[in-house]
Each structure stands twice: as C-alpha cells, then as structure tokens.
Write an enzyme that holds these catalytic residues in place. Sequence first.
Site, PDB file in Angstrom:
ATOM      1  N   ASN A  35       1.120  -0.993  -0.285  1.00 42.71           N
ATOM      2  CA  ASN A  35      -0.383  -0.161   0.152  1.00 42.71           C
ATOM      3  C   ASN A  35       1.253   1.099   0.265  1.00 42.71           C
ATOM      4  O   ASN A  35       1.015   1.745   0.865  1.00 42.71           O
ATOM      5  CB  ASN A  35      -0.861  -0.195   1.135  1.00 42.71           C
ATOM      6  CG  ASN A  35      -2.023   1.438   1.184  1.00 42.71           C
ATOM      7  OD1 ASN A  35      -1.430   2.085   0.257  1.00 42.71           O
ATOM      8  ND2 ASN A  35      -1.946   1.497   2.660  1.00 42.71           N
TER       9      ASN A  35
ATOM     10  N   LYS B 280       0.189   3.917  -0.562  1.00 41.48           N
ATOM     11  CA  LYS B 280       0.138   5.677  -0.033  1.00 41.48           C
ATOM     12  C   LYS B 280      -0.020   6.734  -1.095  1.00 41.48           C
ATOM     13  O   LYS B 280       0.147   6.495  -1.720  1.00 41.48           O
ATOM     14  CB  LYS B 280      -0.095   5.561   1.797  1.00 41.48           C
ATOM     15  CG  LYS B 280      -0.016   4.555   2.611  1.00 41.48           C
ATOM     16  CD  LYS B 280      -0.434   4.603   4.101  1.00 41.48           C
ATOM     17  CE  LYS B 280      -0.143   4.102   4.656  1.00 41.48           C
ATOM     18  NZ  LYS B 280      -0.415   3.291   5.930  1.00 41.48           N
TER      19      LYS B 280
ATOM     20  N   HIS C 285      -9.337   1.851   4.983  1.00 41.30           N
ATOM     21  CA  HIS C 285      -8.244   1.715   5.321  1.00 41.30           C
ATOM     22  C   HIS C 285      -8.681   3.272   6.889  1.00 41.30           C
ATOM     23  O   HIS C 285      -9.812   3.893   6.679  1.00 41.30           O
ATOM     24  CB  HIS C 285      -7.417   2.597   4.087  1.00 41.30           C
ATOM     25  CG  HIS C 285      -5.438   2.115   4.825  1.00 41.30           C
ATOM     26  ND1 HIS C 285      -5.185   2.838   6.317  1.00 41.30           N
ATOM     27  CD2 HIS C 285      -4.590   1.260   4.917  1.00 41.30           C
ATOM     28  CE1 HIS C 285      -4.498   3.041   6.679  1.00 41.30           C
ATOM     29  NE2 HIS C 285      -4.055   1.756   5.440  1.00 41.30           N
TER      30      HIS C 285
ATOM     31  N   GLU D  81      -6.861   5.324   7.332  1.00 36.18           N
ATOM     32  CA  GLU D  81      -6.724   6.890   7.271  1.00 36.18           C
ATOM     33  C   GLU D  81      -7.609   7.304   6.398  1.00 36.18           C
ATOM     34  O   GLU D  81      -7.839   8.284   6.225  1.00 36.18           O
ATOM     35  CB  GLU D  81      -5.348   6.958   6.187  1.00 36.18           C
ATOM     36  CG  GLU D  81      -3.812   6.563   7.174  1.00 36.18           C
ATOM     37  CD  GLU D  81      -2.693   5.717   6.457  1.00 36.18           C
ATOM     38  OE1 GLU D  81      -2.400   5.426   5.480  1.00 36.18           O
ATOM     39  OE2 GLU D  81      -1.839   5.316   7.670  1.00 36.18           O
TER      40      GLU D  81
ATOM     41  N   GLU E  19      -6.041  -4.697  10.884  1.00 34.76           N
ATOM     42  CA  GLU E  19      -4.499  -3.339  11.375  1.00 34.76           C
ATOM     43  C   GLU E  19      -4.360  -2.967  12.467  1.00 34.76           C
ATOM     44  O   GLU E  19      -5.703  -1.544  12.459  1.00 34.76           O
ATOM     45  CB  GLU E  19      -4.833  -2.288   9.470  1.00 34.76           C
ATOM     46  CG  GLU E  19      -4.432  -3.261   8.616  1.00 34.76           C
ATOM     47  CD  GLU E  19      -3.767  -1.864   7.821  1.00 34.76           C
ATOM     48  OE1 GLU E  19      -2.804  -2.797   7.168  1.00 34.76           O
ATOM     49  OE2 GLU E  19      -4.584  -1.155   7.145  1.00 34.76           O
TER      50      GLU E  19
ATOM     51  N   GLY F  83       2.692   2.465  10.700  1.00 32.72           N
ATOM     52  CA  GLY F  83       3.344   3.591  11.072  1.00 32.72           C
ATOM     53  C   GLY F  83       4.195   4.076  11.669  1.00 32.72           C
ATOM     54  O   GLY F  83       4.980   4.904  12.457  1.00 32.72           O
TER      55      GLY F  83
ATOM     56  N   SER G 286       2.868  -1.804  10.731  1.00 33.29           N
ATOM     57  CA  SER G 286       4.535  -2.053  10.611  1.00 33.29           C
ATOM     58  C   SER G 286       4.971  -3.343  11.063  1.00 33.29           C
ATOM     59  O   SER G 286       6.046  -3.811  11.291  1.00 33.29           O
ATOM     60  CB  SER G 286       4.482  -1.453  12.108  1.00 33.29           C
ATOM     61  OG  SER G 286       4.735   0.003  12.399  1.00 33.29           O
TER      62      SER G 286
HETATM   63  P1  PGA Z   1       2.551   0.391   8.209  1.00 30.65           P
HETATM   64  O1  PGA Z   1       1.310   0.701   7.459  1.00 30.65           O
HETATM   65  O2  PGA Z   1       2.878  -0.917   6.812  1.00 30.65           O
HETATM   66  O3  PGA Z   1       3.548   1.911   7.236  1.00 30.65           O
HETATM   67  O4  PGA Z   1       2.813   0.398   9.216  1.00 30.65           O
HETATM   68  C1  PGA Z   1       0.512  -0.437   6.774  1.00 30.65           C
HETATM   69  C2  PGA Z   1      -1.070  -0.026   6.008  1.00 30.65           C
HETATM   70  O5  PGA Z   1      -1.245   0.947   6.767  1.00 30.65           O
HETATM   71  O6  PGA Z   1      -1.072  -0.607   5.434  1.00 30.65           O
END
Ligand code: PGA
Length: 279
Positions: free
Chosen positions: A12, A14, A104, A106, A176, A182, A222
């Site tokens: 992903n 982003k 997601h 976000e 998640e 992140g 992460s």
């Molecule tokens: P990350 O993000 O691996 O940077 O924690 C995962 C995601 O948001 O799908």
Amino acid sequence: MSALRVPLVAGNWKMHFDHLQATYFVQKLSWLLRDAHFNFSDAEIAIMPPFTAIRSVQVLVHSDRMHIKIGAQNVSSLSEGAFTGDVSAEMLQKLDCSYVIIGHSERRKYHPEDDANVVDKVRATLAAGMKPILCVGESFEERRQGIELDYAVGQVRDVIRDLSDKQAENMLVAYEPVWAIGKGNSATAQDAQDAAAAIRGLFARTYGERVAQKVRVLYGGSANASNAVYLMQGPDVDGFLVGGASLDPLEFSKMIRLVALVARKRRKNAQASEEESTH
Ligand code: PGA
C-alpha cells in the site's frame, strides 16, 4: 488448512511515487525477485499505487509479463456521474486492478468514510469482478478497554452481512490495529493470530467452514522483513498489507521471499499430516 491459501503480500504505497518512480520501483522489484529465482506460485504479490501511476504500472506488468497484481487504494461506490474527483470500480477493473483497499483507517480518519459507505464500496468492487481488501482494526482506546477483537469482528460483520457465498469467499480482510500503523512497532504474533482467527470464525458462522477457509486474512501495521516470519506464526495469518516497508524494493522483495518461505513450510507440514492420517 492455511497451507491451501496462497498468501498475499500487498504494498500500500499511500501517497508516494509518481508514475515514473512507480515504474522504476516495479522494474527493480521484479529484477530482484527473478535474480533470487523466486517461485511466483508460492506467494501472490500486489502493488497499490496512487491512481496516477496505475496505468503505467499496468503497461509495464503486461509488457514484461510480470507476476505482479495491481490494486487501488480507494474506489467510489457509484458507477458514473457528476462526482468530481471520484474513480469508479469499472474504471479500475479496466486497468486490470485485482484488488481494492476499502475502509483503510486513514480514509476513515481523513475522509467521510463510514461503515455504510464501506459496504457500498465493497459491493461495487465485487460487482466489477475485483477483490476488496477490507481494513479493520481497533484504536489504542478499544485495546485499552480490552474490546479489540469484538471491535474488529464487528467492523467485518456489518460489511459481509448480505453477501452471497461466492462474494464472501472473494473477500480479503486486513486486520490493521490503528495504533500499529506507521509506528515501527507491530502487534504481536499472538494478536495477529487471535484477530485473524476471530475474523475467520465470523465467516464460518455466517457462510460455513468451506467459505471461511478460502477467505484470506492479512495483517497490517509496521510489518516488514524483520518481523514477517514472526507475525505469520499463527495459521490464520495469510500475508500482509504493507505500508512503509513496501516503499523500498530491497526490503519489500526480502519480505515477499520470507512469506513464500513460510507458505512452503506450511504446505509441507499439511502434506505430512495428511500422509500421517492416511496411514
Ligand atoms: P505500515 O502501514 O506498514 O506503514 O504500518 C500499513 C497500512 O497502513 O496499510
């Protein structure tokens, strides 16, 4: 049983990489995997670029016959009309997208994306012949209250309620935990397995064990090459939705190879126990 599900490692991206950077990345990733004699049937690989890079990645993947799937990070629930800035499921399907990330955290945080909206997007994605990757997971507050599993399972329940068996088995769920995204600190392998098993249990109760065993449940938050094998200790974790670690071709290719290694081991163990039971 997990041995029969091919794991997915989905990057992903982003809001990273323009179309030139995206094609450079995909070429490098493909080269790294071929150089390592990667067996593409061990694990599925998907890249979710920003909308602006999907077409370029599609052309590259096709012309070089790469075994890399393409996905989108969002989709409109509507098929066409006066909706400035939106992209329909049919448009993504025409670009050979196989997957769409839906809900997601976000998007739930920065856009008006609620559960009703998520249901409609899942339906639009399935109707266009693509597979939704439904993102669920608790925030730190729900975890503090000890209701994280109920919360994540509840988010899935609302979305899968009225699907057909065929639609249900085409679903993927990414667990998640919002507090792990992140942050550099993932959940534990036990957290990932508990959530994946609880989500699969919901599919089993709603659609039966046959469908539940086909649904792939990913972990995200992460995940990287250093913790991938650890996070896949549990049999219900079928791969990863990867943010930060999918932006470095070397790290991402390493992670993909490790997931494939776990998949091979699972397959061997399943074969061994099958042989044992027939003797
Ligand atoms: P990350 O993000 O691996 O940077 O924690 C995962 C995601 O948001 O799908």
